[in-house]
Design an enzyme around this catalytic site. Structure first.
Site, short mmCIF file in Angstrom:
data_model
loop_
_atom_site.label_atom_id
_atom_site.label_comp_id
_atom_site.label_asym_id
_atom_site.label_seq_id
_atom_site.Cartn_x
_atom_site.Cartn_y
_atom_site.Cartn_z
N THR A 127 0.83 -1.21 0.00
CA THR A 127 0.00 0.00 0.00
C THR A 127 0.87 1.26 0.00
OG1 THR A 127 -0.11 -0.18 2.41
CG2 THR A 127 -1.94 -1.09 1.17
N ARG A 128 2.10 1.13 0.51
CA ARG A 128 2.97 2.32 0.63
C ARG A 128 3.45 2.83 -0.73
NH1 ARG A 128 7.39 0.38 4.72
NH2 ARG A 128 8.27 2.45 4.33
N MET A 129 3.37 1.98 -1.76
CA MET A 129 3.77 2.44 -3.10
C MET A 129 2.71 3.36 -3.71
SD MET A 129 6.78 1.19 -3.79
CE MET A 129 7.00 1.34 -5.56
N LYS A 130 1.48 3.31 -3.12
CA LYS A 130 0.37 4.16 -3.62
C LYS A 130 0.16 3.98 -5.12
CE LYS A 130 0.57 7.72 -0.02
NZ LYS A 130 1.41 7.01 0.94
#
Length: 248
Positions: free
Chosen positions: A15-18
């Protein structure tokens, strides 16, 4: 004995890569980052390459379809790194040799370092060799705990570390060289006894050690090689490093 095999973990969702794109397919200088990991495994003489897919599995498989030396294994539920490696059991059922376990989001890995890890596994006839690096920037990384003689004891995660353990600068890179038979024996003994209720690959090292097997840890990597890409900023950083390397 078979030539080395490599299991590359590429099932997770980040999710942190967006981004909707599976993390391992994010391009670094025009190539999916996982291709750099595959290249490093090939340089280390790995014959069988098993990519563990999960999140958007079909997309990852399609992106790597041109590589004839890759096999895939599906992790339909994400239950941790140990569970992911379990999914390769069928692919490696007839494999009688060493197995590297690598993360698909570490495009700065060098084949020469992986070859060294395999060389040490063979030299010590070890059930497991943990690839480590030394860094003061150790926040969030698993620490390598050794006994008074300097022998490997266990890997402790940041959230479980005592203040003394948290100060340790030798960290787990997530790269392992296992004896293949011993790896799958240890995987069968994993228990999800942790806050995430997941099966951790890192627990295999301690399981094998307690069973009287030889387990070693060697700092064969520099911290840059161990850099996992979890954000767009880290992606840009990795691209810059690779560009500088190619310009030399």
């Amino acid at each position: 004995m078979s030539r080395p095999a490599a299991v590359i973990l590429a099932a997770g969702k980040s999710t942190r890569m967006k981004s909707e794109l599976p993390k391992v397919l994010h391009p670094v200088l025009g190539r999916p980052m996982i291709e750099y990991v595959l290249d490093a495994a090939r340089v280390a003489n790995c014959e069988t390459l098993v990519v563990i897919v999960g999140h958007k599995a079909d997309e990852v498989k399609a992106a790597l379809a041109q590589h004839s030396d890759i096999e895939f294994a599906l992790q339909s539920e994400q239950k941790g790194t140990g569970h992911a490696v379990m999914m390769s059991a069928e692919n490696l059922a007839d494999h009688d040799g060493p197995v590297l376990v690598l993360a698909g989001d570490t495009p700065l890995l060098k084949g020469s370092s992986l070859a060294k890890l395999l060389e040490l596994q063979l030299e010590h006839q070890a059930a497991c060799v943990v690839g480590t690096a030394v860094t003061k920037a150790n926040h969030g990384l698993g620490r390598i705990v050794r006994d008074a003689e300097g022998q490997f004891l266990r890997i402790v995660e940041q959230k479980d570390a005592t203040p003394e353990e948290a100060a340790i600068e030798e960290i787990n890179t997530g790269c392992f060289a296992f004896d293949g038979r011993q790896l799958f024996s240890a995987l069968q003994q994993l228990k999800p006894d942790n806050s995430q209720a997941e099966y951790y690959l890192t627990d295999c090292a301690e399981i094998l050690l307690k069973a009287g097997q030889t387990v070693k840890a060697f700092p064969v990597f520099d911290i840059q090689e161990a850099m996992g890409v979890n954000t767009q900023e880290q992606l840009a950083q990795v691209a810059e490093i690779l560009q500088q390397d190619s310009a030399r």
